[in-house]
Design an enzyme around this catalytic site. Structure first.
Site, PDB file in Angstrom:
ATOM      1  N   ARG B  75       0.885  -1.156   0.000  1.00 44.08           N
ATOM      2  CA  ARG B  75       0.000   0.000   0.000  1.00 44.08           C
ATOM      3  C   ARG B  75       0.933   1.219   0.000  1.00 44.08           C
ATOM      4  NH1 ARG B  75      -4.402  -3.420  -0.415  1.00 44.08           N
ATOM      5  NH2 ARG B  75      -4.151  -5.099   1.069  1.00 44.08           N
ATOM      6  N   ASP B 106      -8.954  -1.808  -7.819  1.00 42.40           N
ATOM      7  CA  ASP B 106      -9.503  -0.491  -8.127  1.00 42.40           C
ATOM      8  C   ASP B 106      -8.896   0.607  -7.252  1.00 42.40           C
ATOM      9  OD1 ASP B 106     -11.229  -1.946  -6.159  1.00 42.40           O
ATOM     10  OD2 ASP B 106     -12.129   0.053  -6.017  1.00 42.40           O
ATOM     11  N   ASP B 131      -9.801 -10.911  -5.337  1.00 44.87           N
ATOM     12  CA  ASP B 131     -11.190 -10.686  -4.923  1.00 44.87           C
ATOM     13  C   ASP B 131     -12.181 -10.612  -6.075  1.00 44.87           C
ATOM     14  OD1 ASP B 131     -10.295 -10.607  -2.282  1.00 44.87           O
ATOM     15  OD2 ASP B 131      -9.884  -8.464  -2.401  1.00 44.87           O
ATOM     16  N   ARG B 175     -12.858  -9.313   0.611  1.00 39.56           N
ATOM     17  CA  ARG B 175     -13.209  -7.930   1.002  1.00 39.56           C
ATOM     18  C   ARG B 175     -14.727  -7.788   1.153  1.00 39.56           C
ATOM     19  NH1 ARG B 175     -10.310  -3.061  -1.625  1.00 39.56           N
ATOM     20  NH2 ARG B 175     -11.272  -3.895  -3.499  1.00 39.56           N
TER      21      ARG B 175
END
Lengths: 331, 331, 331, 331
Positions: B75, B106, B131, B175
């Site tokens: 991240r 995304d 995911d 998620r």
């Protein structure tokens, strides 16, 4: 030679990959010697409730590779009642069982010994548990598969740990012993292994765990850091330890609890071979009159061991690897 | 044809199996077109800090089968700072990057779009996340592998559930979407699947979950019962739900949280092929001038989709299977 | 709605992973609609000989993950005899079968069509073959698993090819189509893929194969070189081709024929889901009156296709990947 | 303690899963003792041509799970030339190598002994071969993985054999010994195992093979019949044997030659642990002055064995299992 006409087998306690291979070997060996085999369902419960099925060669066809146990397994509180063992012995007599084979761990063997006080037939144990915590055998059925299952998970976690340069804690099964954790930890190249045999962890002093982490990060800029944690070696398990470590070193540590996937799966070759060998050996030794013993393997050879001593836990984990891991592994 | 001389690629967000296969395809395709490729390390962090390496064909040799990402992922809070995007754009200019390929989800694409406000070069996204929660593509890189990893665990748990005739809850990642849970649940023959798309669970009313369990036990004496639970679909996750169920029905329910093993592992064929196709397609489309789009696959064909719309989450999970599972699966 | 009371299912031709998952879905769906299901053994042979078993939900418990087929499969020369189809139709009538589901390839579907000339009930096909060579569906049941099985072997051979810096040829199944070879070759990073769709190899002119090998060795000093060869694309197969290449270029080329391991194994998630979907869809469509059609999947949606056209082989292998492999893969 | 400053390692002969784990253990152990390690490439070829690389801890990071060998392997005809050993010794002196570790089979160890005539430094062997045909150690590195790879194929073939009720012959590696065949055959539940240790097959008298097949078909109507055939136990291999059997019994017998996939793949836990142990032990024993010995494992303990005797082949395959398989397995 003892003349055995009717043999019973049951699987008890936590299931282990290879139990089916063992049942198969028992049935094939007995069939070749014209011994009838019946299988009790749900461990000792099936014995107490006389829930069983006759097992012929066709019933064990194509099961050598299956996880779980076709006889089902279970704990059996009823056997631990005062009159449980006597009732179990009665059931064996009523069904004309000359000998009973119990596939399970030392707890299951204690059950068998309790029954022996009321039963004239023969009783033999075969060590089936992923935990390898049975004395009198180098390996138990299911141990090798559990290592490879854990390893598969460790390899996958290593991929993501490596991609993210993160610290991961992986908690493995083993009850109160570190066999799985040491084996899977060494094989997975874990930077640290925490297991009961290495001494109790003091939650108030995490320095012995933290120091090598900081050392590795300083010295090598190592991208990933994996700690294998045996269950029951830290209060609250790997999740609590991960939280404590995150707080202490300021780097996010994540926990992964493998849990019950370690019990399942198709047994690896080593477990199928061990299961076949011990199952066949147990039947042969029953025919030679053996009773109140466990069929184990020591130094590659099948051998008998007093059922009463299987819970002694004198068996040590590989001292060479323990020393190496402590000196080098966390280097 | 746009003349691209220098191309950069980075992997961002959670790693996914197949990211390496995608990097390989990008490098091989670019090399064949005499485009130089550099790879930023640790996602956008490597861009901001100009930490990168040149990637030739030899660097991507033998990586198609590796989990994780050779470029590492992360991240990047720094990119979300006020001046983050401008600094990232500056770095791209300084390094003479004509086009940037971002492999991620995304969230990572939003980062790319923020940079586009300050950058004249081209930006393209490739959907890489287990995911499958990215709009504009039927599948994301890593999704197929995550299903099979989850399935492998479910099959193992089924072995032990079956041997013990127990109820198990298996919590899977995803998620806020149930793609993995529905697919792995259907494929694993789960008796129930609980995922966000099926409506929010009310902790005060577990009857919709309990009823089919009791029905199955009554009707079929079913030996094992597996419930797949998508993360974020019950407060406290599968562990809390298992406790609540145990209390409510008086049968022990056990939870198993798969966690991060779902991210790792060698990618399955479907992911390697998708990754190869989308990586190659992304490079080709950059040469045709594409920018601010994602290279996805719809109905078997590679296609472009506005990067700005990839987070819309309009993509539905297979309605046929949803309906079937609700009518039959828990039968 | 057509009122179907009794439904029969059989698996025919080469077995494919996922056939059991399909049988399970058929039985569960039918049971929920109060339709009785019987399964014929050994393909059409069981129909002709009225060898069958009734299938309830309990019979399909825990089979979704099993390779092979619980109904057994076989070719059926007797059906191709002059009076075979009429006898099969008679058997269906005698057993009061309202509809027959055939899981197999286009050869098996031809058998079903022959029977339809003498039979008033409904007939529906479900595409089950690893070869993917059935028109009217994007994928057949078993194809995805066969790719991953082949891939697993390719990855292993790559290890040893890489260690030895050798040239390996891996021959894959596919009858007269290259679906498996293209997919597994792309996913395995094969340097070359030889399959029927790429044009017939001329044994007297191996230059198109030799040139890229020499190019790779010259340019990159590449350590390993893998050529995937679809069966039936060179006289004598991969073994002969390896010998011819060894002679022509003076470097030892080794052949590995994967053979029947490609048919077995636990189905991957994609095959289990497809099998479940098509099995359930077939039953539903029978209830809507469908007959002489195949239940396939196109662009992610279940759909029907005339059984008579399933052997047309108009389906193309992914043109994008074909082009890419030819330009880049052998680079 | 012998003072070793510089250590060399090479992998030679057929590659085996676990060689990388062994290299890793050697490097980590040596690094912890401040010993420099270099690795020769391509077996003895790299020694003769002084093609090598220095190996630090970072070079062996994340290789424990990789198949093949990062040092590459090769046969080395040059070493067998008259002056080969002397030249190899010269190279070791020029590079100031105090000790050389050779990971390979007994052929590679003979090469090391030839060099010892011209070299004052220490030489130690570590048994790395899938064939397990090295005396002085219970197991060789790679053997356990080869068994599980073969087993995986056998299980898959069983699926299709079972579906088709066919006879399959599976040919496994092993050079002139049947270790892999016996182990994989027992573990795979093979109905027959044909290996050199069971006596030479007489192509003119197939009755010993045919009789149990007919017995099984008669007695049990057994659905599938698997025969594991060790390479070099029948002229022309399993393919010829399958043809001869088909002709003799009139039932189609199919052959499957596993070939080189048996050498590759990620090593299983047992091999990684053995490789780690023997690699670490070899370095430690070099420091204690050991030379011209092999580091092996007997009865669970690391031990040394004269390099000159490793090719004696006195090691027997498990007599209990041999006897059981002959009595029961083909029953």
């Amino acid at each position: 030679m003892t003349r055995i006409k009717r043999l019973a087998v049951l699987t008890s306690g936590g299931d282990a990959p290879g139990m089916n291979a063992c049942i198969r070997a028992i049935v094939l060996t007995a069939s070749a010697c014209n011994i009838e085999v019946i299988g009790f369902k749900h461990g000792f419960n099936g014995l107490l409730e006389q829930e069983y099925q006759t097992l012929h060669a066709m019933h064990v066809d194509n099961i050598i590779q299956r996880g779980g146990t076709i006889l089902k397994s279970a704990r059996c509180p009823a056997l631990q009642q005062a009159n449980g063992p006597a009732e179990a012995a009665d059931a064996l007599k009523q069904l004309d069982i000359d000998a009973l084979i119990v596939i399970g761990g030392d707890g299951s063997f204690r059950g068998a010994m309790a029954i022996s006080n009321f039963y004239d037939g023969q009783l033999i144990g075969v060590p089936g548990t992923i935990d390898n915590d049975v004395d009198g055998t180098d390996r138990t059925i299911g141990f090798a598969t559990a290592i490879d299952t854990a390893l598969d998970a460790i390899d996958k976690i290593r991929d993501t740990a490596d991609a993210f340069e993160r610290i991961f804690l992986v908690e493995l099964m083993g009850r109160h012993s570190g066999y799985i954790s040491l084996a899977a930890g060494i094989a997975g190249g874990a930077e640290q292994i925490i297991c009961p045999e290495f001494g109790q962890l003091n939650p108030d002093n995490l320095r012995p765990i933290i120091k090598p982490i900081q050392h590795a990060q300083l010295l090598k800029g190592k991208s990933s850091y994996l700690i294998v944690v045996a269950e029951n070696s830290y209060p609250g398990g790997a999740t609590s330890l991960a939280e404590a470590l995150t707080k202490a070193i300021g780097i996010e540590c994540r926990a992964c609890i493998l849990g019950h996937i370690q019990r399942g799966g198709s047994p690896v070759g080593a477990d199928r071979i061990l299961a076949t060998k011990l199952g066949a050996f147990a039947v042969e030794q029953l025919m030679h009159g053996a009773t109140l013993v466990m069929a184990g393997e020591v130094n590659g050879e099948a051998c008998l061991y007093p059922l009463a001593k299987t819970g002694d836990k004198a068996k040590a984990i590989d001292p060479f690897l323990v020393r190496w891991q402590q000196q080098i592994g966390s280097y």
